[in-house]
Write a protein that holds these residues in place. Structure first.
Motif, PDB file in Angstrom:
ATOM      1  N   UNK A  20       5.155   8.938   7.429  1.00 42.95           N
ATOM      2  CA  UNK A  20       4.600   7.577   7.484  1.00 42.95           C
ATOM      3  C   UNK A  20       4.481   6.986   6.081  1.00 42.95           C
ATOM      4  N   UNK A  21       4.064   7.801   5.111  1.00 39.17           N
ATOM      5  CA  UNK A  21       3.979   7.352   3.726  1.00 39.17           C
ATOM      6  C   UNK A  21       5.363   6.938   3.221  1.00 39.17           C
ATOM      7  N   UNK A  22       6.375   7.730   3.549  1.00 35.63           N
ATOM      8  CA  UNK A  22       7.747   7.404   3.144  1.00 35.63           C
ATOM      9  C   UNK A  22       8.210   6.130   3.844  1.00 35.63           C
ATOM     10  N   UNK A  23       7.948   6.027   5.138  1.00 35.68           N
ATOM     11  CA  UNK A  23       8.352   4.835   5.905  1.00 35.68           C
ATOM     12  C   UNK A  23       7.748   3.558   5.337  1.00 35.68           C
ATOM     13  N   UNK A  24       6.551   3.662   4.777  1.00 44.31           N
ATOM     14  CA  UNK A  24       5.832   2.483   4.288  1.00 44.31           C
ATOM     15  C   UNK A  24       6.025   2.227   2.799  1.00 44.31           C
ATOM     16  N   UNK A  25       6.920   2.963   2.159  1.00 43.54           N
ATOM     17  CA  UNK A  25       7.107   2.749   0.714  1.00 43.54           C
ATOM     18  C   UNK A  25       7.618   1.341   0.465  1.00 43.54           C
ATOM     19  N   UNK A  26       7.309   0.829  -0.718  1.00 42.32           N
ATOM     20  CA  UNK A  26       7.623  -0.562  -1.018  1.00 42.32           C
ATOM     21  C   UNK A  26       9.053  -0.785  -1.492  1.00 42.32           C
ATOM     22  N   UNK A  27       9.832   0.280  -1.643  1.00 42.57           N
ATOM     23  CA  UNK A  27      11.235   0.140  -2.035  1.00 42.57           C
ATOM     24  C   UNK A  27      12.142   0.705  -0.940  1.00 42.57           C
ATOM     25  N   UNK A  28      11.741   0.538   0.289  1.00 41.83           N
ATOM     26  CA  UNK A  28      12.410   1.194   1.411  1.00 41.83           C
ATOM     27  C   UNK A  28      13.799   0.603   1.679  1.00 41.83           C
ATOM     28  N   UNK A  73       7.636  10.198  -2.908  1.00 35.53           N
ATOM     29  CA  UNK A  73       6.894   8.938  -2.793  1.00 35.53           C
ATOM     30  C   UNK A  73       5.437   9.197  -3.166  1.00 35.53           C
ATOM     31  N   UNK A  74       4.863   8.262  -3.895  1.00 36.93           N
ATOM     32  CA  UNK A  74       3.442   8.305  -4.246  1.00 36.93           C
ATOM     33  C   UNK A  74       2.838   6.978  -3.822  1.00 36.93           C
ATOM     34  N   UNK A  75       1.697   7.059  -3.158  1.00 38.51           N
ATOM     35  CA  UNK A  75       0.996   5.850  -2.730  1.00 38.51           C
ATOM     36  C   UNK A  75       0.801   4.926  -3.928  1.00 38.51           C
ATOM     37  N   UNK A  76       1.016   3.642  -3.722  1.00 36.12           N
ATOM     38  CA  UNK A  76       0.965   2.696  -4.846  1.00 36.12           C
ATOM     39  C   UNK A  76      -0.390   2.690  -5.548  1.00 36.12           C
ATOM     40  N   UNK A  77      -1.443   3.089  -4.865  1.00 37.69           N
ATOM     41  CA  UNK A  77      -2.781   3.123  -5.463  1.00 37.69           C
ATOM     42  C   UNK A  77      -2.966   4.301  -6.416  1.00 37.69           C
ATOM     43  N   UNK A  78      -2.029   5.251  -6.404  1.00 31.53           N
ATOM     44  CA  UNK A  78      -2.158   6.462  -7.215  1.00 31.53           C
ATOM     45  C   UNK A  78      -1.028   6.625  -8.226  1.00 31.53           C
ATOM     46  N   UNK A  79      -0.226   5.613  -8.405  1.00 28.13           N
ATOM     47  CA  UNK A  79       0.898   5.710  -9.337  1.00 28.13           C
ATOM     48  C   UNK A  79       0.413   5.643 -10.779  1.00 28.13           C
TER      49      UNK A  79
END
Length: 167
Positions: A20-28, A73-79
């Protein structure tokens, strides 16, 4: 930032959350093939102390001495906290325990952060090739030899096959 734990997981519920984290990445640019993801040789998760999955990375499906990295993938809040680098380090360690002699990754040309991550971790740039998906995208190939007895040039050439090099 609080402590992050890096764990190998094959727990179906955790893999579903990682997918789900991968599916929701912002560069999908390409949708995740869930079936392939679940066949990964190893999936490493970055988890908060509370157990929330905030990052993942894998050594993709396959066997033998060659391993392909993917699904980072890393959640955008933790990059920008070194989590991607730690996920890559953990994949290198896991690859060594699995008897993998060479790791490789393919990175789209515009993905500057992933290219920098690999180079920081000791990977070498191999060459740029056009995407086989016919998109016109340029894809860089990177590798890391984990043993001294591997002929990296021979392995990389066998992997790229008849792809069109960018000159």
């Amino acid at each position: 930032m609080s402590k992050i734990n890096f764990v190998i997981s094959n727990v179906p519920a955790e893999l579903a959350l990682a997918a789900q984290l991968i599916d929701n990445r912002d560069d999908n640019a390409h949708p995740l093939n869930h079936k392939d993801f679940y066949k990964s040789r190893a999936v490493i998760l970055a988890k908060t102390v509370a157990g929330d999955i905030i990052g993942c990375a894998a050594i993709k499906a396959g066997e033998g001495i060659v391993g392909e990295l993917g699904y980072l993938v890393v959640s955008r809040h933790y990059r920008r906290h070194g989590i991607a680098q730690q996920l890559t380090q953990k994949r290198i360690e896991v690859a060594q325990t699995l008897g993998i002699s060479i790791l490789y990754a393919t990175i789209r040309d515009e993905n500057v952060a992933s290219k920098a991550n690999l180079l920081k971790m000791g990977f070498q740039f191999w060459r740029d090739y056009l995407s086989i998906r016919g998109t016109g995208n340029i894809v860089g190939w990177y590798f890391l030899a984990l043993t001294d007895d591997i002929d990296a040039s021979k392995v990389m050439q066998s992997l790229v096959g008849d792809r069109i090099p960018v000159v």
